[in-house]
Design a protein around this motif. Sequence first.
Motif, PDB file in Angstrom:
ATOM      1  N   ALA A  69       1.134  -1.309  -0.033  1.00  0.00           N
ATOM      2  CA  ALA A  69      -0.021   0.194  -0.245  1.00  0.00           C
ATOM      3  C   ALA A  69       1.030   1.370   0.198  1.00  0.00           C
ATOM      4  O   ALA A  69       2.256   1.738   0.560  1.00  0.00           O
ATOM      5  CB  ALA A  69      -0.977   0.146   1.432  1.00  0.00           C
ATOM      6  N   VAL A  70       0.588   2.075  -0.874  1.00  0.00           N
ATOM      7  CA  VAL A  70       1.137   3.456  -0.246  1.00  0.00           C
ATOM      8  C   VAL A  70      -0.240   4.420   0.190  1.00  0.00           C
ATOM      9  O   VAL A  70      -1.286   4.699   0.002  1.00  0.00           O
ATOM     10  CB  VAL A  70       0.816   4.653  -2.046  1.00  0.00           C
ATOM     11  N   MET A  71       0.227   5.268   0.962  1.00  0.00           N
ATOM     12  CA  MET A  71      -0.863   5.878   1.668  1.00  0.00           C
ATOM     13  C   MET A  71      -0.002   7.454   1.542  1.00  0.00           C
ATOM     14  O   MET A  71       0.998   7.650   2.213  1.00  0.00           O
ATOM     15  CB  MET A  71      -0.411   5.988   3.009  1.00  0.00           C
ATOM     16  N   HIS A  72      -0.445   8.291   0.176  1.00  0.00           N
ATOM     17  CA  HIS A  72       0.094   9.438  -0.437  1.00  0.00           C
ATOM     18  C   HIS A  72      -0.682  10.326   0.464  1.00  0.00           C
ATOM     19  O   HIS A  72      -1.108  11.392   0.768  1.00  0.00           O
ATOM     20  CB  HIS A  72      -0.345   9.602  -1.716  1.00  0.00           C
ATOM     21  N   LEU A  73       0.297  11.200   1.599  1.00  0.00           N
ATOM     22  CA  LEU A  73      -0.116  12.328   2.383  1.00  0.00           C
ATOM     23  C   LEU A  73       0.711  13.603   2.082  1.00  0.00           C
ATOM     24  O   LEU A  73       1.073  14.966   2.273  1.00  0.00           O
ATOM     25  CB  LEU A  73       0.250  11.992   4.149  1.00  0.00           C
ATOM     26  N   ALA A  74       1.742  13.632   0.858  1.00  0.00           N
ATOM     27  CA  ALA A  74       2.934  14.455   0.578  1.00  0.00           C
ATOM     28  C   ALA A  74       2.144  15.225   0.200  1.00  0.00           C
ATOM     29  O   ALA A  74       1.667  15.016  -0.691  1.00  0.00           O
ATOM     30  CB  ALA A  74       4.273  13.954   0.256  1.00  0.00           C
ATOM     31  N   ALA A  75       2.165  17.085   0.426  1.00  0.00           N
ATOM     32  CA  ALA A  75       1.330  17.650  -1.016  1.00  0.00           C
ATOM     33  C   ALA A  75       1.796  19.392   0.400  1.00  0.00           C
ATOM     34  O   ALA A  75       2.627  19.103   1.195  1.00  0.00           O
ATOM     35  CB  ALA A  75       0.246  17.586  -0.665  1.00  0.00           C
ATOM     36  N   LEU A  76       1.934  19.900  -0.631  1.00  0.00           N
ATOM     37  CA  LEU A  76       2.010  21.921  -0.193  1.00  0.00           C
ATOM     38  C   LEU A  76       0.674  21.467   0.340  1.00  0.00           C
ATOM     39  O   LEU A  76      -0.649  21.611  -0.552  1.00  0.00           O
ATOM     40  CB  LEU A  76       2.459  22.780  -0.978  1.00  0.00           C
ATOM     41  N   SER A  77       0.500  22.108   1.414  1.00  0.00           N
ATOM     42  CA  SER A  77      -0.590  21.546   2.261  1.00  0.00           C
ATOM     43  C   SER A  77      -1.152  22.898   3.132  1.00  0.00           C
ATOM     44  O   SER A  77      -2.429  21.966   3.495  1.00  0.00           O
ATOM     45  CB  SER A  77       0.009  20.638   3.672  1.00  0.00           C
ATOM     46  N   ASN A  78      -1.578  23.256   1.774  1.00  0.00           N
ATOM     47  CA  ASN A  78      -3.156  24.946   2.792  1.00  0.00           C
ATOM     48  C   ASN A  78      -3.014  25.598   1.789  1.00  0.00           C
ATOM     49  O   ASN A  78      -2.417  25.890   0.701  1.00  0.00           O
ATOM     50  CB  ASN A  78      -2.801  24.756   3.950  1.00  0.00           C
TER      51      ASN A  78
END
Length: 188
Positions: A69-78
């Motif tokens: 599984a990949v849990m993709h949380l990474a982002a420029l976040s807001n």
Amino acid sequence: MTKRILVTGSHGFIGAVLVPMLQQLGHEVSGLDVDYYRDAGIGESLPSIPMVDVDLRDVGTSDLQGFDAVMHLAALSNDPLGNLDSQLTYDINHLASVKLAKAAKSAGVKRFLFSSSCSMYGAAGDELLTESAAFNPITPYGESKVLADREISELADQNFSPSFLRNATAYGFSPRLRMDLVVNDFVA
């Protein structure tokens, strides 16, 4: 049953809490994070986990071999961060997220969790919205999440199952406490 899970954004506000929880459940966890907030830690140090040492925008199929599984949380976040450089926001939150999902599918990863956002719905006024409400993003951040959500959902089939979390504003304690998040800023 132990699963091998990759958490992108493993050193972020949510990832720093999620990784130890997954480990306590007996899963083998690896991380992927450029660690922008490496100097923002408080409290306990982050658990030592194997890291996939590549920028999210450069992840390939070979980086994802063997994960369940990949849990993709990474982002420029807001929204405010996304407004600083809208093209970078699209590059990371939209294009890199879709590329990651395609690479995961190609690598044989069965489950893909995409941390999206309720910013996809935009300003609703006093009306209550459900998950089936129309998207009406008003920022590059929200738009990038809509685009990624749509393209990643098209990858679903019998062998690849993406799930989408449309989180509201995150808040609370984390070893990587974020004071640029609205609720935490109000508490401070």
